[in-house]
Enzyme design. Structure first.
Site, PDB file in Angstrom:
ATOM      1  N   LYS A  74       0.866  -1.182   0.000  1.00  0.00           N
ATOM      2  CA  LYS A  74       0.000   0.000   0.000  1.00  0.00           C
ATOM      3  C   LYS A  74       0.900   1.228   0.000  1.00  0.00           C
ATOM      4  CE  LYS A  74      -4.549   0.848   0.607  1.00  0.00           C
ATOM      5  NZ  LYS A  74      -5.697   0.126   0.083  1.00  0.00           N
ATOM      6  N   GLY A 174     -23.646   3.881   4.421  1.00  0.00           N
ATOM      7  CA  GLY A 174     -22.740   4.404   3.381  1.00  0.00           C
ATOM      8  C   GLY A 174     -23.361   4.149   2.018  1.00  0.00           C
ATOM      9  N   GLY A 176     -22.532   5.064  -0.928  1.00  0.00           N
ATOM     10  CA  GLY A 176     -21.557   5.472  -1.955  1.00  0.00           C
ATOM     11  C   GLY A 176     -21.519   4.481  -3.100  1.00  0.00           C
ATOM     12  N   ASN A 177     -20.342   4.327  -3.672  1.00  0.00           N
ATOM     13  CA  ASN A 177     -20.193   3.454  -4.849  1.00  0.00           C
ATOM     14  C   ASN A 177     -20.587   2.017  -4.550  1.00  0.00           C
ATOM     15  OD1 ASN A 177     -19.214   5.485  -6.551  1.00  0.00           O
ATOM     16  ND2 ASN A 177     -17.164   5.271  -5.683  1.00  0.00           N
TER      17      ASN A 177
HETATM   18  P1  NAD Z   1     -17.579   5.969  -1.232  1.00  0.00           P
HETATM   19  O1  NAD Z   1     -16.757   7.108  -0.782  1.00  0.00           O
HETATM   20  O2  NAD Z   1     -18.146   5.974  -2.612  1.00  0.00           O
HETATM   21  O3  NAD Z   1     -18.796   5.731  -0.234  1.00  0.00           O
HETATM   22  C1  NAD Z   1     -18.713   5.868   1.144  1.00  0.00           C
HETATM   23  C2  NAD Z   1     -19.982   6.561   1.615  1.00  0.00           C
HETATM   24  O4  NAD Z   1     -20.004   6.550   3.030  1.00  0.00           O
HETATM   25  C3  NAD Z   1     -20.092   8.014   1.168  1.00  0.00           C
HETATM   26  O5  NAD Z   1     -21.319   8.218   0.500  1.00  0.00           O
HETATM   27  C4  NAD Z   1     -20.024   8.787   2.475  1.00  0.00           C
HETATM   28  O6  NAD Z   1     -20.776   9.962   2.468  1.00  0.00           O
HETATM   29  C5  NAD Z   1     -20.579   7.765   3.455  1.00  0.00           C
HETATM   30  N1  NAD Z   1     -20.252   8.006   4.851  1.00  0.00           N
HETATM   31  C6  NAD Z   1     -19.110   8.501   5.387  1.00  0.00           C
HETATM   32  N2  NAD Z   1     -19.212   8.559   6.725  1.00  0.00           N
HETATM   33  C7  NAD Z   1     -20.439   8.077   7.036  1.00  0.00           C
HETATM   34  C8  NAD Z   1     -21.142   7.882   8.251  1.00  0.00           C
HETATM   35  N3  NAD Z   1     -20.580   8.173   9.435  1.00  0.00           N
HETATM   36  N4  NAD Z   1     -22.379   7.356   8.213  1.00  0.00           N
HETATM   37  C9  NAD Z   1     -22.961   7.036   7.030  1.00  0.00           C
HETATM   38  N5  NAD Z   1     -22.349   7.217   5.840  1.00  0.00           N
HETATM   39  C10 NAD Z   1     -21.108   7.724   5.847  1.00  0.00           C
HETATM   40  O7  NAD Z   1     -16.664   4.672  -1.005  1.00  0.00           O
HETATM   41  P2  NAD Z   1     -16.847   3.229  -1.629  1.00  0.00           P
HETATM   42  O8  NAD Z   1     -15.937   3.079  -2.784  1.00  0.00           O
HETATM   43  O9  NAD Z   1     -18.297   2.914  -1.773  1.00  0.00           O
HETATM   44  O10 NAD Z   1     -16.240   2.319  -0.458  1.00  0.00           O
HETATM   45  C11 NAD Z   1     -16.966   2.095   0.729  1.00  0.00           C
HETATM   46  C12 NAD Z   1     -16.094   1.339   1.719  1.00  0.00           C
HETATM   47  O11 NAD Z   1     -15.695   0.081   1.152  1.00  0.00           O
HETATM   48  C13 NAD Z   1     -14.788   2.054   2.091  1.00  0.00           C
HETATM   49  O12 NAD Z   1     -14.480   1.767   3.428  1.00  0.00           O
HETATM   50  C14 NAD Z   1     -13.759   1.413   1.182  1.00  0.00           C
HETATM   51  O13 NAD Z   1     -12.467   1.475   1.737  1.00  0.00           O
HETATM   52  C15 NAD Z   1     -14.276  -0.007   1.132  1.00  0.00           C
HETATM   53  N6  NAD Z   1     -13.878  -0.733  -0.080  1.00  0.00           N
HETATM   54  C16 NAD Z   1     -14.221  -0.253  -1.303  1.00  0.00           C
HETATM   55  C17 NAD Z   1     -13.851  -0.948  -2.440  1.00  0.00           C
HETATM   56  C18 NAD Z   1     -14.249  -0.470  -3.812  1.00  0.00           C
HETATM   57  O14 NAD Z   1     -14.140  -1.251  -4.771  1.00  0.00           O
HETATM   58  N7  NAD Z   1     -14.741   0.730  -3.964  1.00  0.00           N
HETATM   59  C19 NAD Z   1     -13.114  -2.143  -2.341  1.00  0.00           C
HETATM   60  C20 NAD Z   1     -12.785  -2.632  -1.057  1.00  0.00           C
HETATM   61  C21 NAD Z   1     -13.164  -1.904   0.066  1.00  0.00           C
END
Ligand code: NAD
Length: 349
Positions: A74, A174, A176-177
């Site tokens: 990382k 969350g 998000g994505n």
């Molecule tokens: P993202 O940033 O698109 O989504 C995260 C969401 O969480 C955001 O909408 C944000 O507003 C929300 N959030 C933040 N704090 C919050 C809280 N206290 N309560 C409720 N919502 C809150 O990120 P992502 O890509 O969807 O990833 C989500 C998680 O999964 C992260 O921890 C990331 O490290 C992990 N992850 C993602 C991937 C990937 O392929 N994107 C792969 C492995 C792990």
């Protein structure tokens, strides 16, 4: 480094572009160390170092338990991703990655975009997560969500005797994505989905698509009456405060490092009879997607690989129940066993 058994840590400094970065290579027994670069405003260099050491070790476990021929690594870039970024800084960082000769392969993480990967790619071939138009895998979130869904179904089979999620009350924390793609999959199966986020627009993205999804206050997730809790926001949401309150049978989500303290909080969940699908196991879809990119990207192949998360989760949960050891500990042991076995082959060659 000695405590967590890292192989190498590289400090990068370039006053010209303002780049200050660290690259941590935890273990390369299974293959080159692959893991994203995080750009973050760390309060001090020690915090950045601790973060990169922990994150790189997590990548070793994630790759090993997913059957990938990859090690764990990382990188962190210290600074504000909104103000410090420039083409020159990213390309300079790409140069540092290149200097490791392929021992470390970088990708996106918090604060980084596919555009940054393009700049890094100008200086090194050792980068994945580049846009699809350049032959990369693009956004890994759909594959990550699919793997989380597989892990959740395996946990449901253990808890309810059936892996159907129909009618199950699932809270996705969350929106998000990954959270968004996960909701799509859950809705297809007629789960009763609630979502929580700190941003209105993120919630609207989902509710405008799925009118029956309900929204809950992000501060009240722990108190909510639910069958399944899916942490898909930030880490450390499973802690001394939340675990005693949780009203669910299963925790299965995408967020990295969900357990504030791995051993103690993993055990607390077990003692409370809550089935926990280890994060690094069920969120490996993103890494699987990156791995596919190294072989010539094919999303179908990545999805098929992510489907194996179901079986691995079942095995972990069965062993956790029979040995009365937390699922996190069982999963880590499985990852370490694979590394040790492959290291044994290498020693005997
Ligand atoms: P993202 O940033 O698109 O989504 C995260 C969401 O969480 C955001 O909408 C944000 O507003 C929300 N959030 C933040 N704090 C919050 C809280 N206290 N309560 C409720 N919502 C809150 O990120 P992502 O890509 O969807 O990833 C989500 C998680 O999964 C992260 O921890 C990331 O490290 C992990 N992850 C993602 C991937 C990937 O392929 N994107 C792969 C492995 C792990």
């Amino acid at each position: 480094m000695q405590e967590m058994k890292h192989e190498q840590v590289v400090f990068c400094n370039d006053p010209h572009t303002g780049l200050m970065a660290m690259i941590a290579i935890h273990n390369t027994v299974l293959g080159p160390a692959l893991g994203g670069t995080r750009m973050w405003v760390y309060p001090n260099e020690n915090d950045a170092l601790i973060d990169v050491l922990r994150l790189s070790r997590g990548m070793t476990y994630k790759a090993a338990i997913s059957g990938l021929n990859l090690g764990g690594g990382k990188a962190v870039i210290i600074g504000d991703s909104r103000t410090l970024k420039s083409e020159a800084l990213m390309r300079r960082f790409g140069g540092f990655v290149d200097s490791l000769g392929g021992k470390y392969i970088t990708a996106e993480d918090v604060g980084m975009t596919t555009r940054d990967m393009e700049y890094i790619h100008m200086e090194t071939d050792h980068v994945v997560g580049i846009p699809e138009s350049l032959g990369g895998g693009g956004d890994p979130s759909p594959v990550t969500a699919y793997g989380v869904y597989m892990g959740m179904k395996a946990a449901a089979k253990k808890a309810y005797g059936s892996d159907s999620l129909s009618g199950k009350k699932v809270v996705v924390q969350g929106a998000g994505n990954v959270g968004g793609y996960l909701v799509d999959l859950l809705m297809k199966e007629d789960a009763k989905v609630s979502i929580a986020d700190i941003f209105e627009d993120k919630l609207n993205n989902i509710t405008s698509k799925h009118s029956s999804v309900t929204v809950i206050d992000p501060h009240l997730v722990d108190d909510h009456d639910m069958d399944i809790y899916a942490p898909c926001a930030l880490g450390a949401t499973l802690n001394d405060t939340s675990i005693p309150k949780l009203k669910c049978q299963i925790v299965a989500g995408a967020a990295n490092n969900q357990l504030a303290e791995e051993d103690r909080h993993g055990q607390m969940l077990l003692d409370r009879g809550i089935i926990y699908a280890p994060d690094f196991l069920i969120n490996a879809g993103g890494l699987i997607n990156c791995y596919s990119e190294l072989e010539g990207y094919n999303q179908e192949r990545a999805m098929n690989h992510a489907e194996n998360i179901y079986e691995t989760t079942s095995n972990v949960l069965d062993k956790s129940a029979s040995d009365k050891v937390s699922a996190q500990t069982v999963a880590k042991q499985m990852a370490e066993d694979r590394i040790e076995q492959i290291a044994g082959i290498h020693r005997s060659l």
